[in-house]
Design an enzyme around this catalytic site. Sequence first.
Site, mmCIF file in Angstrom:
data_model
loop_
_atom_site.group_PDB
_atom_site.id
_atom_site.type_symbol
_atom_site.label_atom_id
_atom_site.label_comp_id
_atom_site.label_asym_id
_atom_site.label_seq_id
_atom_site.Cartn_x
_atom_site.Cartn_y
_atom_site.Cartn_z
ATOM 1 N N GLU A 270 -35.654 32.930 -44.583
ATOM 2 C CA GLU A 270 -36.965 33.582 -44.468
ATOM 3 C C GLU A 270 -37.340 34.275 -45.776
ATOM 4 O OE1 GLU A 270 -36.628 36.086 -41.014
ATOM 5 O OE2 GLU A 270 -36.497 34.389 -39.641
ATOM 6 N N GLU B 89 -33.569 28.597 -35.966
ATOM 7 C CA GLU B 89 -33.189 29.778 -35.186
ATOM 8 C C GLU B 89 -34.107 29.928 -33.985
ATOM 9 O OE1 GLU B 89 -33.076 33.482 -37.321
ATOM 10 O OE2 GLU B 89 -31.965 32.646 -39.014
#
Length: 507
Positions: free
Chosen positions: A119, A266
Amino acid sequence: MMREKWLGSLLLLLFGIFTRALGAFVGINIGTDVTNLPPASDIVAILKANQITHVRLYDADSHMLKALSNSGIEVIVGVTNEEILGIGESPSAAAAWINKNVAAYLPSTNITAVAVGSEVLTAVPNAAPVLVSAMNYLHKALVASNLNFQVKVSTPHHMDIIPRPFPPSTATFDSSWNSTIYQLLQFLKNTNSYYMLNAYPYYGYTKGNGIFPIDYALFRPLPSVKQIVDPNTLFHYNSMFDAMVDAAYYSIDALNFSGIPIVVTESGWPWFGGAKEPDATVENAETFVDNLIKRVLNNSGPPSQLNIPINTYIYELFNEDKRPGPVSEKNWGVFYANGSAVYPLRLGASDQITGNSSVVFCVAKPGADSDKLQNGLNWACGQGQANCTAIQSGQPCYNPDTLENHASYAYNDYYQKKHAVGGTCDFDGTATTTTVDPSTGSCKFTGSSSSSTSGGLSPVTALGPTTPLDGSSSSILQAPKFLYLMSATFLVLVLLCPGGPSSFLPS
């Protein structure tokens, strides 16, 4: 542009063919912010005991990579966020990283991808300017080692870079990142890699101020009056997870890219939280993960990309008690550090076979108006194109010979075939959804785990008969896989050949 779109669609189709041939998978993330992290050999034993075939590491820990040797488990290794700046500024640093953390372990450790950071755009925006450079340098190092066909390079993104994910059809990336994301997508396209997405319905629900019901986040069926529909495409979204993945597909398309598949790196649900986190419960976590597994293993994609399965990695294997933040941040694990389960993880083959227990059936409402039921039955068997043979006299679902029974069968057959492309379970208010299989005796409703009708063509069916010829010992599973791989490889080779089909591609 039209030709590129056509080729992009073909690449997505080929990806779907390969994935369907090999089967969609659910993997798991292994974080290491754990006080008493088990030895690597014990972790691999836990993976094997739970039939986990794919893992993602957040770094390239040598102990884990050695322990995974000869296990057959597919591994994503991670470049840490702290390493990105150095690699993004130095091709030699990238080559050294690949040599040390990838090439040194292949082929015994089955490394299939490098995740560059985690991220990055939202977590370490100062590294964003060199993110794509780092990916390029790592890929070139793989090419130099002749490993680029086995190991892909990508980078996981948070849903936050898509500010308005609903309705999915209007979703776009945060425009302030457009330049970086455009370069990233170009890289993924050029290297035949995939987009890594971290998609958390837990946050979509808890931060949604009550906009969406919790059942929508947990993959549980919604009553017909609360169906979630994209007003522009009329696609029905049975889960927030599907809507999130489709939002990413539409965001990619908005930058004029296609043919880039999405893998969810995820997704999960915390099982314990603080006083202000009432939805972080063991029951909700188990429900979410159980339904996520069943959703992924049904081998289909979101409404806009039905043929592209959503391969997904659960977050996460262990509770990371050393992580900062709210109580829930420390309690996403499926297992405690001692190897005992917080709740059952059902990844075995038997769960794949019986996965249809999560199917939502559409049946007639008890006591519904008989005239409306008859009209609904007539429409389903006529314009709705439901297969109503089984409710004809003498057929297995004729008895009990009631309007409600016949309407239930017809409604459900229509719904199983059409709900993914916008079909609803309403029929003028005479229908409702249920997770209870309405099949009885020899009458098997479409979608039932014991039904021989699937409501549509499977990839195997689309390729034609796969039953072994007389005298052949080949299994029915081996034949389609071989056909898929040969067909897809042939198509790719033809498309890449000079003087190939470019003359008849749309221009």
